[in-house]
Design a protein around this motif. Structure first.
Motif, PDB file in Angstrom:
ATOM      1  N   HIS A  85       0.862  -1.179   0.000  1.00  0.00           N
ATOM      2  CA  HIS A  85       0.000   0.000   0.000  1.00  0.00           C
ATOM      3  C   HIS A  85       0.897   1.226   0.000  1.00  0.00           C
ATOM      4  CE1 HIS A  85       0.810  -0.833   4.235  1.00  0.00           C
ATOM      5  NE2 HIS A  85       0.235   0.263   4.651  1.00  0.00           N
ATOM      6  N   ASP A  89       5.553   4.591   5.211  1.00  0.00           N
ATOM      7  CA  ASP A  89       6.497   3.657   5.853  1.00  0.00           C
ATOM      8  C   ASP A  89       6.716   2.415   4.989  1.00  0.00           C
ATOM      9  OD1 ASP A  89       3.784   3.042   6.588  1.00  0.00           O
ATOM     10  OD2 ASP A  89       4.524   1.686   8.129  1.00  0.00           O
ATOM     11  N   HIS A  90       5.900   2.241   3.955  1.00  0.00           N
ATOM     12  CA  HIS A  90       6.065   1.119   3.019  1.00  0.00           C
ATOM     13  C   HIS A  90       6.564   1.580   1.656  1.00  0.00           C
ATOM     14  CE1 HIS A  90       3.777  -1.809   5.521  1.00  0.00           C
ATOM     15  NE2 HIS A  90       3.481  -0.655   6.099  1.00  0.00           N
ATOM     16  N   ASP A 193       0.314  -4.548   6.099  1.00  0.00           N
ATOM     17  CA  ASP A 193      -0.238  -4.209   7.420  1.00  0.00           C
ATOM     18  C   ASP A 193      -1.630  -4.803   7.629  1.00  0.00           C
ATOM     19  OD1 ASP A 193       2.005  -2.804   8.030  1.00  0.00           O
ATOM     20  OD2 ASP A 193       1.107  -0.814   7.805  1.00  0.00           O
ATOM     21  N   HIS A 238       5.954  -5.484   9.431  1.00  0.00           N
ATOM     22  CA  HIS A 238       6.462  -5.084  10.758  1.00  0.00           C
ATOM     23  C   HIS A 238       6.225  -6.232  11.724  1.00  0.00           C
ATOM     24  CE1 HIS A 238       5.853  -1.029   8.993  1.00  0.00           C
ATOM     25  NE2 HIS A 238       4.573  -1.299   8.899  1.00  0.00           N
TER      26      HIS A 238
END
Ligand SMILES: [Zn+2]
Length: 342
Positions: A85, A89-90, A193, A238
Protein backbone atom coordinates in the motif's frame (compact mmCIF):
# COMPACT_ATOMS: atom_id res chain seq x y z
CA UNK A 1 20.33 11.71 2.03
CA UNK A 2 22.52 10.02 4.61
CA UNK A 3 20.66 9.04 7.71
CA UNK A 4 22.62 9.01 10.89
CA UNK A 5 22.84 5.65 12.59
CA UNK A 6 25.26 3.52 14.47
CA UNK A 7 26.11 0.84 11.93
CA UNK A 8 29.07 2.57 10.32
CA UNK A 9 29.14 4.56 7.16
CA UNK A 10 29.92 4.68 3.53
CA UNK A 11 29.21 8.14 2.23
CA UNK A 12 28.05 7.02 -1.22
CA UNK A 13 25.79 4.04 -0.64
CA UNK A 14 25.10 4.16 3.06
CA UNK A 15 25.62 1.22 5.39
CA UNK A 16 24.19 -2.12 4.35
CA UNK A 17 21.37 -3.25 6.63
CA UNK A 18 20.84 -6.59 8.39
CA UNK A 19 19.74 -9.24 5.90
CA UNK A 20 18.03 -12.53 6.73
CA UNK A 21 17.52 -15.45 4.37
CA UNK A 22 14.41 -17.60 4.65
CA UNK A 23 13.41 -20.67 2.61
CA UNK A 24 12.42 -20.54 -1.06
CA UNK A 25 14.62 -17.61 -2.00
CA UNK A 26 12.93 -15.11 0.29
CA UNK A 27 15.31 -12.57 1.80
CA UNK A 28 14.32 -9.97 4.39
CA UNK A 29 16.15 -6.66 4.15
CA UNK A 30 15.82 -4.51 7.25
CA UNK A 31 14.95 -1.00 6.03
CA UNK A 32 16.50 0.49 9.20
CA UNK A 33 13.53 2.83 9.47
CA UNK A 34 14.34 5.60 11.94
CA UNK A 35 17.81 4.08 12.30
CA UNK A 36 16.28 1.19 14.27
CA UNK A 37 16.36 -2.48 13.45
CA UNK A 38 13.28 -4.73 13.31
CA UNK A 39 10.74 -2.02 12.47
CA UNK A 40 10.01 -2.46 8.76
CA UNK A 41 11.19 -5.22 6.42
CA UNK A 42 11.44 -5.32 2.65
CA UNK A 43 11.43 -8.80 1.10
CA UNK A 44 13.46 -9.71 -1.96
CA UNK A 45 12.06 -12.69 -3.88
CA UNK A 46 14.83 -14.39 -5.84
CA UNK A 47 13.79 -15.45 -9.34
CA UNK A 48 14.84 -14.81 -12.95
CA UNK A 49 12.85 -11.58 -12.61
CA UNK A 50 13.36 -10.65 -8.96
CA UNK A 51 10.81 -8.66 -6.99
CA UNK A 52 11.22 -6.50 -3.90
CA UNK A 53 8.11 -6.34 -1.72
CA UNK A 54 8.04 -3.01 0.19
CA UNK A 55 10.96 -0.62 0.35
CA UNK A 56 10.33 1.44 3.47
CA UNK A 57 10.44 5.23 3.78
CA UNK A 58 12.50 7.62 1.68
CA UNK A 59 14.80 8.78 4.48
CA UNK A 60 16.28 5.33 5.08
CA UNK A 61 16.10 4.05 1.50
CA UNK A 62 19.88 4.22 1.05
CA UNK A 63 20.15 1.21 3.38
CA UNK A 64 17.74 -0.83 1.28
CA UNK A 65 19.55 0.05 -1.93
CA UNK A 66 22.87 -0.85 -0.28
CA UNK A 67 21.33 -4.15 0.84
CA UNK A 68 20.16 -4.96 -2.69
CA UNK A 69 23.63 -4.15 -4.03
CA UNK A 70 25.21 -6.36 -1.40
CA UNK A 71 22.94 -9.18 -2.57
CA UNK A 72 24.44 -8.78 -6.02
CA UNK A 73 21.62 -6.80 -7.64
CA UNK A 74 22.95 -4.58 -10.42
CA UNK A 75 20.88 -1.59 -11.53
CA UNK A 76 19.29 -3.57 -14.36
CA UNK A 77 18.49 -6.63 -12.22
CA UNK A 78 15.40 -5.68 -10.24
CA UNK A 79 12.23 -6.42 -12.24
CA UNK A 80 9.53 -5.37 -9.77
CA UNK A 81 9.02 -3.26 -6.69
CA UNK A 82 5.68 -4.38 -5.23
CA UNK A 83 4.03 -2.09 -2.68
CA UNK A 84 1.37 -3.53 -0.39
CA UNK A 85 0.00 0.00 0.00
CA UNK A 86 1.11 3.59 -0.37
CA UNK A 87 1.60 4.63 3.26
CA UNK A 88 5.03 6.22 3.45
CA UNK A 89 6.50 3.66 5.85
CA UNK A 90 6.07 1.12 3.02
CA UNK A 91 6.22 3.10 -0.19
CA UNK A 92 7.98 6.39 0.62
CA UNK A 93 11.27 5.31 -0.94
CA UNK A 94 9.68 3.90 -4.11
CA UNK A 95 10.81 6.82 -6.29
CA UNK A 96 14.40 6.34 -5.13
CA UNK A 97 14.30 2.59 -5.81
CA UNK A 98 12.84 3.27 -9.26
CA UNK A 99 15.71 5.68 -9.96
CA UNK A 100 18.39 3.25 -8.71
CA UNK A 101 16.88 0.30 -10.63
CA UNK A 102 15.75 1.80 -13.94
CA UNK A 103 14.26 -1.42 -15.32
CA UNK A 104 12.04 -2.07 -12.32
CA UNK A 105 8.26 -1.73 -12.62
CA UNK A 106 6.51 -0.36 -9.55
CA UNK A 107 3.45 -2.49 -8.79
CA UNK A 108 0.67 -0.98 -6.69
CA UNK A 109 -3.09 -1.21 -6.26
CA UNK A 110 -5.04 0.62 -8.93
CA UNK A 111 -6.72 2.45 -6.03
CA UNK A 112 -3.50 4.23 -5.00
CA UNK A 113 -1.44 4.24 -8.19
CA UNK A 114 -1.97 7.85 -9.23
CA UNK A 115 -0.55 9.11 -5.93
CA UNK A 116 2.83 7.60 -6.74
CA UNK A 117 2.99 9.45 -10.04
CA UNK A 118 1.91 12.66 -8.36
CA UNK A 119 2.75 12.28 -4.66
CA UNK A 120 1.99 15.84 -3.61
CA UNK A 121 -1.25 14.91 -1.85
CA UNK A 122 0.29 11.79 -0.34
CA UNK A 123 3.18 13.82 1.09
CA UNK A 124 0.87 16.56 2.35
CA UNK A 125 -1.46 14.21 4.20
CA UNK A 126 1.51 12.25 5.59
CA UNK A 127 3.05 15.47 6.90
CA UNK A 128 -0.25 16.12 8.69
CA UNK A 129 -0.54 12.62 10.13
CA UNK A 130 3.09 12.17 11.14
CA UNK A 131 3.85 15.75 12.26
CA UNK A 132 7.53 16.22 13.02
CA UNK A 133 8.22 12.55 12.28
CA UNK A 134 7.59 13.27 8.60
CA UNK A 135 10.87 15.19 8.32
CA UNK A 136 12.87 13.19 10.83
CA UNK A 137 11.91 9.62 9.91
CA UNK A 138 9.86 9.30 6.73
CA UNK A 139 10.70 11.98 4.19
CA UNK A 140 8.83 12.81 1.01
CA UNK A 141 8.01 10.38 -1.76
CA UNK A 142 9.44 11.49 -5.10
CA UNK A 143 7.29 11.16 -8.25
CA UNK A 144 7.51 8.05 -10.42
CA UNK A 145 6.94 8.26 -14.17
CA UNK A 146 3.55 6.88 -15.15
CA UNK A 147 5.04 4.31 -17.54
CA UNK A 148 7.04 2.77 -14.68
CA UNK A 149 3.89 2.09 -12.63
CA UNK A 150 1.69 -1.00 -13.03
CA UNK A 151 -1.71 -0.47 -11.40
CA UNK A 152 -3.09 -3.85 -10.40
CA UNK A 153 -6.43 -5.37 -9.38
CA UNK A 154 -7.48 -8.46 -7.47
CA UNK A 155 -6.22 -11.67 -9.08
CA UNK A 156 -3.55 -10.07 -11.25
CA UNK A 157 -0.39 -12.15 -11.63
CA UNK A 158 3.26 -11.12 -11.80
CA UNK A 159 5.44 -13.59 -13.68
CA UNK A 160 8.87 -13.77 -12.03
CA UNK A 161 10.11 -16.43 -14.45
CA UNK A 162 10.88 -20.15 -14.06
CA UNK A 163 7.29 -20.79 -13.10
CA UNK A 164 7.30 -18.51 -10.08
CA UNK A 165 4.32 -16.19 -9.85
CA UNK A 166 3.06 -13.60 -7.42
CA UNK A 167 -0.71 -13.32 -7.17
CA UNK A 168 -1.96 -9.94 -6.05
CA UNK A 169 -4.97 -9.98 -3.76
CA UNK A 170 -6.99 -6.82 -3.17
CA UNK A 171 -7.19 -6.75 0.63
CA UNK A 172 -8.58 -3.39 1.83
CA UNK A 173 -9.35 -2.54 5.44
CA UNK A 174 -6.10 -1.15 6.83
CA UNK A 175 -6.27 1.16 3.83
CA UNK A 176 -8.42 1.11 0.72
CA UNK A 177 -5.30 0.80 -1.46
CA UNK A 178 -3.96 -2.35 0.23
CA UNK A 179 -2.95 -5.54 -1.55
CA UNK A 180 -1.60 -8.82 -0.20
CA UNK A 181 0.82 -10.95 -2.19
CA UNK A 182 0.63 -14.73 -2.55
CA UNK A 183 3.83 -16.42 -3.73
CA UNK A 184 3.27 -19.61 -5.75
CA UNK A 185 6.66 -21.15 -4.95
CA UNK A 186 6.71 -20.78 -1.18
CA UNK A 187 2.95 -20.66 -0.57
CA UNK A 188 3.65 -17.57 1.54
CA UNK A 189 1.53 -14.47 1.89
CA UNK A 190 3.13 -11.05 2.31
CA UNK A 191 0.50 -9.26 4.28
CA UNK A 192 1.82 -5.69 4.57
CA UNK A 193 -0.24 -4.21 7.42
CA UNK A 194 -3.49 -6.06 6.74
CA UNK A 195 -2.90 -8.73 9.41
CA UNK A 196 -1.45 -6.32 11.97
CA UNK A 197 2.01 -5.84 13.39
CA UNK A 198 4.14 -7.93 15.69
CA UNK A 199 7.58 -6.60 16.45
CA UNK A 200 10.13 -8.68 18.33
CA UNK A 201 9.18 -8.66 22.01
CA UNK A 202 5.45 -8.27 21.47
CA UNK A 203 3.27 -10.87 23.09
CA UNK A 204 0.52 -10.74 20.49
CA UNK A 205 -0.37 -9.35 17.09
CA UNK A 206 -1.59 -5.78 17.24
CA UNK A 207 -4.16 -4.55 14.73
CA UNK A 208 -3.17 -1.58 12.58
CA UNK A 209 -6.26 0.63 12.24
CA UNK A 210 -5.02 4.10 11.25
CA UNK A 211 -6.82 6.99 9.59
CA UNK A 212 -7.86 7.99 7.03
CA UNK A 213 -9.80 5.06 5.62
CA UNK A 214 -9.61 2.11 8.02
CA UNK A 215 -12.67 -0.08 7.40
CA UNK A 216 -13.47 -2.81 9.93
CA UNK A 217 -15.62 -5.16 7.82
CA UNK A 218 -13.23 -4.93 4.89
CA UNK A 219 -10.27 -5.67 7.18
CA UNK A 220 -11.96 -8.77 8.62
CA UNK A 221 -12.92 -9.94 5.15
CA UNK A 222 -9.32 -9.55 3.97
CA UNK A 223 -8.01 -11.65 6.86
CA UNK A 224 -10.68 -14.23 6.01
CA UNK A 225 -9.46 -14.40 2.43
CA UNK A 226 -5.91 -15.05 3.62
CA UNK A 227 -7.17 -17.87 5.84
CA UNK A 228 -8.96 -19.48 2.89
CA UNK A 229 -5.67 -19.62 1.01
CA UNK A 230 -4.09 -21.73 3.78
CA UNK A 231 -0.67 -20.09 3.34
CA UNK A 232 2.52 -21.90 4.36
CA UNK A 233 3.77 -18.72 5.97
CA UNK A 234 2.73 -15.13 6.61
CA UNK A 235 5.35 -12.40 6.39
CA UNK A 236 4.52 -9.13 8.14
CA UNK A 237 6.07 -5.86 7.03
CA UNK A 238 6.46 -5.08 10.76
CA UNK A 239 8.23 -7.49 11.31
CA UNK A 240 9.10 -10.85 9.82
CA UNK A 241 7.31 -14.20 9.52
CA UNK A 242 4.64 -15.27 12.01
CA UNK A 243 4.28 -19.01 12.60
CA UNK A 244 2.26 -21.08 12.37
CA UNK A 245 0.30 -19.05 9.84
CA UNK A 246 -3.17 -20.42 10.61
CA UNK A 247 -2.72 -19.54 14.27
CA UNK A 248 -1.43 -16.07 13.43
CA UNK A 249 -4.36 -15.38 11.09
CA UNK A 250 -6.88 -16.61 13.65
CA UNK A 251 -5.20 -14.35 16.21
CA UNK A 252 -5.32 -11.41 13.79
CA UNK A 253 -9.07 -11.87 13.35
CA UNK A 254 -9.67 -12.24 17.07
CA UNK A 255 -7.47 -9.28 18.10
CA UNK A 256 -9.03 -6.98 15.54
CA UNK A 257 -12.54 -7.84 16.74
CA UNK A 258 -11.43 -7.31 20.33
CA UNK A 259 -9.74 -3.94 19.66
CA UNK A 260 -12.76 -2.74 17.72
CA UNK A 261 -15.22 -3.79 20.43
CA UNK A 262 -13.16 -2.21 23.22
CA UNK A 263 -12.84 0.96 21.13
CA UNK A 264 -16.54 1.02 20.28
CA UNK A 265 -17.59 0.64 23.92
CA UNK A 266 -15.32 3.54 24.87
CA UNK A 267 -16.61 5.59 21.94
CA UNK A 268 -20.24 5.06 22.97
CA UNK A 269 -19.38 5.82 26.60
CA UNK A 270 -17.83 9.13 25.58
CA UNK A 271 -20.80 10.00 23.38
CA UNK A 272 -23.21 9.19 26.18
CA UNK A 273 -21.32 11.48 28.53
CA UNK A 274 -21.74 14.36 26.09
CA UNK A 275 -25.39 13.75 25.18
CA UNK A 276 -24.64 12.02 21.85
CA UNK A 277 -23.04 15.13 20.38
CA UNK A 278 -19.51 14.43 19.17
CA UNK A 279 -17.23 16.91 20.93
CA UNK A 280 -13.81 15.64 20.03
CA UNK A 281 -13.25 14.12 23.46
CA UNK A 282 -14.20 10.68 22.08
CA UNK A 283 -10.75 10.22 20.59
CA UNK A 284 -8.99 10.91 23.90
CA UNK A 285 -11.23 8.47 25.71
CA UNK A 286 -10.85 5.72 23.12
CA UNK A 287 -7.06 6.17 22.97
CA UNK A 288 -6.73 6.04 26.75
CA UNK A 289 -8.95 3.00 26.98
CA UNK A 290 -7.03 1.10 24.28
CA UNK A 291 -3.74 2.04 25.90
CA UNK A 292 -4.86 0.79 29.31
CA UNK A 293 -6.31 -2.41 27.95
CA UNK A 294 -3.50 -3.40 25.58
CA UNK A 295 -0.28 -2.01 26.96
CA UNK A 296 0.78 -5.53 27.97
CA UNK A 297 1.32 -6.39 24.32
CA UNK A 298 4.97 -5.58 24.80
CA UNK A 299 6.54 -8.04 27.23
CA UNK A 300 7.67 -6.26 30.38
CA UNK A 301 10.71 -8.52 30.60
CA UNK A 302 11.83 -7.42 27.19
CA UNK A 303 11.30 -3.76 28.00
CA UNK A 304 13.65 -4.11 30.94
CA UNK A 305 16.37 -5.41 28.61
CA UNK A 306 15.50 -3.36 25.57
CA UNK A 307 13.97 0.07 26.22
CA UNK A 308 13.87 0.58 22.45
CA UNK A 309 11.11 -2.03 22.14
CA UNK A 310 8.38 0.36 23.26
CA UNK A 311 9.85 3.22 21.26
CA UNK A 312 9.77 1.07 18.12
CA UNK A 313 6.15 0.13 18.67
CA UNK A 314 4.99 3.63 19.57
CA UNK A 315 6.75 5.03 16.55
CA UNK A 316 5.13 2.57 14.25
CA UNK A 317 1.75 1.77 15.66
CA UNK A 318 0.75 3.93 18.59
CA UNK A 319 -2.62 3.44 20.21
CA UNK A 320 -3.65 7.02 19.45
CA UNK A 321 -3.41 6.57 15.71
CA UNK A 322 -5.26 3.24 15.96
CA UNK A 323 -7.92 5.01 18.03
CA UNK A 324 -8.18 7.82 15.48
CA UNK A 325 -8.75 5.35 12.64
CA UNK A 326 -11.40 3.48 14.61
CA UNK A 327 -13.21 6.63 15.76
CA UNK A 328 -13.28 7.94 12.21
CA UNK A 329 -14.70 4.61 11.08
CA UNK A 330 -17.45 4.68 13.76
CA UNK A 331 -18.32 8.27 12.88
CA UNK A 332 -18.57 7.57 9.17
CA UNK A 333 -20.58 4.42 9.81
CA UNK A 334 -22.99 6.27 12.12
CA UNK A 335 -23.34 9.14 9.65
CA UNK A 336 -24.04 6.69 6.83
CA UNK A 337 -21.04 7.93 4.82
CA UNK A 338 -19.02 4.73 4.78
CA UNK A 339 -18.37 3.38 1.35
CA UNK A 340 -18.07 -0.34 1.14
CA UNK A 341 -14.73 -1.45 -0.25
CA UNK A 342 -13.56 -4.88 -1.35
ZN1 LIG B 1 3.02 0.04 7.97
Amino acid sequence: MIHDDATGDDATDGPAPPIERYDDGIIAIDTLTAGMTDVTAGYLIEAPRPALIECGPALSIEHVIAGLRELGMDPSDLAYLVLTHIHLDHAGGAGDVAAAFPDATVVVSEVGARHLHDPERLNRSAAQVYGTLFDSIYGACTPIEADRIEAVADGDILDLGAGRELELMYTPGHAKHHIGIFDSDSGAIFSGDSVGVKLPGMTSLRPATPPADFHLEAALRSIGRYRERRPERVYLAHYGPVDPPEVALAEADERLRLWASVAEAAYLEALEATGSQPTGTELDHVAETLHRRFRDEVAEALLAEDPDARRRLELLNDTRSNAAGLVRYFQRRDAGTLTDVG
